[in-house]
Write an enzyme that holds these catalytic residues in place. Structure first.
Site, mmCIF file in Angstrom:
data_model
loop_
_atom_site.group_PDB
_atom_site.id
_atom_site.type_symbol
_atom_site.label_atom_id
_atom_site.label_comp_id
_atom_site.label_asym_id
_atom_site.label_seq_id
_atom_site.Cartn_x
_atom_site.Cartn_y
_atom_site.Cartn_z
ATOM 1 N N HIS A 106 1.946 39.848 61.456
ATOM 2 C CA HIS A 106 2.238 40.683 60.297
ATOM 3 C C HIS A 106 3.653 41.246 60.428
ATOM 4 O O HIS A 106 3.957 41.933 61.414
ATOM 5 C CB HIS A 106 1.242 41.834 60.207
ATOM 6 C CG HIS A 106 -0.140 41.409 59.820
ATOM 7 N ND1 HIS A 106 -1.287 41.933 60.402
ATOM 8 C CD2 HIS A 106 -0.571 40.508 58.900
ATOM 9 C CE1 HIS A 106 -2.350 41.369 59.844
ATOM 10 N NE2 HIS A 106 -1.940 40.503 58.946
ATOM 11 N N PHE B 205 2.878 44.249 65.273
ATOM 12 C CA PHE B 205 2.213 44.092 66.576
ATOM 13 C C PHE B 205 0.886 43.326 66.514
ATOM 14 O O PHE B 205 -0.043 43.649 67.241
ATOM 15 C CB PHE B 205 1.988 45.458 67.241
ATOM 16 C CG PHE B 205 3.110 46.438 67.038
ATOM 17 C CD1 PHE B 205 4.395 46.127 67.441
ATOM 18 C CD2 PHE B 205 2.892 47.647 66.411
ATOM 19 C CE1 PHE B 205 5.446 47.014 67.249
ATOM 20 C CE2 PHE B 205 3.928 48.546 66.203
ATOM 21 C CZ PHE B 205 5.212 48.226 66.623
ATOM 22 N N HIS B 206 0.830 42.280 65.691
ATOM 23 C CA HIS B 206 -0.418 41.528 65.567
ATOM 24 C C HIS B 206 -0.247 40.023 65.782
ATOM 25 O O HIS B 206 -0.807 39.225 65.021
ATOM 26 C CB HIS B 206 -1.032 41.763 64.172
ATOM 27 C CG HIS B 206 -1.308 43.199 63.860
ATOM 28 N ND1 HIS B 206 -1.328 43.713 62.574
ATOM 29 C CD2 HIS B 206 -1.580 44.248 64.686
ATOM 30 C CE1 HIS B 206 -1.594 45.005 62.621
ATOM 31 N NE2 HIS B 206 -1.746 45.357 63.889
ATOM 32 N N PRO B 207 0.490 39.566 66.788
ATOM 33 C CA PRO B 207 0.577 38.119 67.018
ATOM 34 C C PRO B 207 -0.800 37.545 67.330
ATOM 35 O O PRO B 207 -1.582 38.141 68.077
ATOM 36 C CB PRO B 207 1.533 38.006 68.204
ATOM 37 C CG PRO B 207 1.472 39.335 68.889
ATOM 38 C CD PRO B 207 1.242 40.331 67.796
#
Length: 540
Positions: free
Chosen positions: A296, A471-473
């Site tokens: 994101h 921070f959503h890999p």
């Protein structure tokens, strides 16, 4: 060399702590949990506002950077990831969001039976200890504590009313029957303290004699015998150690969407061309390992407030800092108990193209140049907006056989037309709320992007120059059917072509969920435990 483990869990993060705690409930099995980072002893890992400190702590954070992204004007983008017991759940923004029902139904439709919303809802409920109590959508006594934000803030109230002015309903539950709406987030906190998975799951399990936890233990490879995982190599105190499985045991990789594919590739499991180019003997040719990277991208709009009511004001004075401390010490309330973002919104930026929310807001009563950065000297607040279901796809690829060398990380943000149009529409939606009657009394000026950024082209360029990860890999070892050549794991999270090896973390997501990723990963780990136990007692 340590031997005889039924399960070796690599990575003590959002998934790994759940796996280790749940699997060790069975006294007949032995569990080893390996974590590259140190124990979670710092106060900043447990105070919600400590997010601002651990964001840059090389001790508790991998402090990674992407490769230059051509779609972001060649910028390298900072990717913090947790490196301690609790992993990223120990340093994240604490927001408890599951995503949309349609996300999980899509997982199942992609050829992953058992992952529909009705299939996963019981595991969300099982994991959750919501202070509001149990309901059709929530758990009241699960390990992961979820709390309302103590107290209200007039800026968040104004944001919710402003969102209503542009047609977004108010909501008090982003995880109920419908995600769409504006309101206050619930947080993974308990009585003013952060509730990481290390606190929720691992801490109560540490006294079990069948659970061994090794921190400061950097996994360097999965040990294979033919096509079966037999153990894990890891570096501890600069010395290579080995942990071996008992017959029929399993290695469970929960190192996250960056380090899990890196570890697989280092072990000879991945795309043949990449492995041969890096001098790694090929054990299993799986072209999808490290591909399909999704994240994101957040675009932050900063505002100067007309009134000294922001967290900036409190943090920029000694008296304000003292008051914040007293709020927390006496009532476990105030900024120390909240972290950064208090309010949010899920809405459709492109309503003609999406039947469900396609953007998410994180609203903070402070402002800084980036998440976790030093607050500005003026009264400020921030609207951060991100596209929920990006089409852009990147990759994670090892640069060498050195396990200590960070891999190539290429997110390829904004590489599709939909992603670019959604980014611009998201900024315009944020501006519409900021310009609402409800927000007008609080907005002195838009600091970023600023009024000079008026056209779609200008706003897209602003996104390229200023966009950052939220921070959503995820999705770099995606789950999928045998007919999908890029699928790395099956619907039971077993690595294809290798026995005794599973991936249980955000990398196994086939597509990114529409929201924050901590709660979904906890759910995945809870579900994985049941599958692991079922498979252990099912004859081959």
């Amino acid at each position: 060399m340590a031997t005889g483990f039924d399960y070796i869990v690599v990575g003590a993060g959002s998934a790994g702590c759940v796996l280790a705690a749940r699997l060790s409930e069975d006294p007949s099995v032995r569990v080893l949990l390996l974590e590259a980072g140190p124990a979670d002893r710092s106060l900043w890992l447990h105070l919600p506002i400590g997010y601002g400190k651990t964001m840059w702590s090389a001790k508790y954070n991998w402090c990674l950077y992407t490769d230059p992204d051509p779609n972001m004007n060649g910028r390298r983008i900072y990717w913090p990831r947790g490196k301690t017991l609790g992993g990223s759940s120990a340093i994240n923004g604490l927001i408890y969001v599951r995503g949309q029902k349609e996300d999980y139904d899509r997982w199942a439709a992609l050829g992953n039976p058992g992952w529909s919303y009705q299939d996963v809802l019981p595991y969300f409920i099982k994991s959750e200890g919501n202070e509001r109590g149990a309901s059709a959508y929530h758990g009241g006594d699960g390990p992961l504590k979820v709390s309302d934000i103590p107290g209200r803030h007039e800026l968040i109230d104004a944001f919710v009313k402003g969102a209503q002015e542009i047609g977004v309903p108010a909501t008090d539950d982003f995880n109920g029957a419908s995600q769409e709406g504006a309101g206050y987030y619930q947080l993974t906190t308990h009585r003013g303290w952060r509730c990481s998975t290390a606190t929720a799951y691992l801490k109560p399990a540490r006294a079990r004699p069948n659970l061994v936890v090794h921190s400061l233990s950097h996994a360097s490879g999965v040990m294979l015998e033919g096509k079966r995982a037999i153990g894990v190599k890891y570096l501890r105190n600069g010395v290579e150690s080995r942990a071996l499985l008992a017959p029929g045991g399993e290695v469970l990789l929960s190192a996250g969407a960056i380090h899990t594919p890196q570890l697989l590739q280092l072990s000879g499991i991945g795309p043949r061309d990449l492995l041969e180019a890096r001098g790694i003997p090929v054990a299993a040719d799986l072209p999808g390992v490290g591909e399909n990277l999704q994240d994101h991208l957040q675009i932050r709009l900063g505002y100067e407030c007309t009134r000294p009511i922001t967290t900036n004001d409190a943090l920029n004075s000694l008296f304000g800092q003292a008051m914040i401390g007293m709020q927390w010490l006496i009532r476990r309330q105030g900024p120390l108990a909240v972290g950064i973002n208090q309010g949010g919104c899920f809405m459709r930026a492109l309503p003609g193209e999406s039947a469900t929310p396609d953007i998410q807001f994180h609203v903070a009563t402070l402002s800084a140049d980036m998440a976790g950065g030093k607050v500005h000297p003026y009264s400020g607040f921030t609207f951060s907006v991100c596209q929920l279901r990006p089409e852009s796809r990147g990759h994670i690829r090892i640069r060498s056989g050195n396990p200590l060398e960070p891999p190539e990380m290429q997110p390829n943000y904004l590489s599709t037309d939909l992603d670019r149009r959604t980014a611009v529409a998201g900024v315009r939606a944020a501006r519409s709320i900021a310009q609402s009657n409800a927000m007008a009394p609080y907005v002195k000026r838009e600091v970023k992007p600023g009024p000079e950024f008026g056209t779609d082209d200008a706003l897209l360029e602003f996104a390229r120059d200023n966009g950052a990860t939220i921070f959503h890999p995820s999705c770099t070892c995606r789950m999928g059917p045998a007919s999908d050549p890029m699928a790395v794991v099956d619907a039971r999270l077993r690595v294809r072509g290798v026995d005794g090896l599973r991936v249980v973390d955000a990398s196994a997501m086939p597509v990114l969920v529409s929201g924050n990723t901590n709660a979904p990963v906890v759910m995945m780990a809870e579900k994985a435990v049941d599958m692991i136990r079922e498979d252990r007692h099912t004859p081959a």
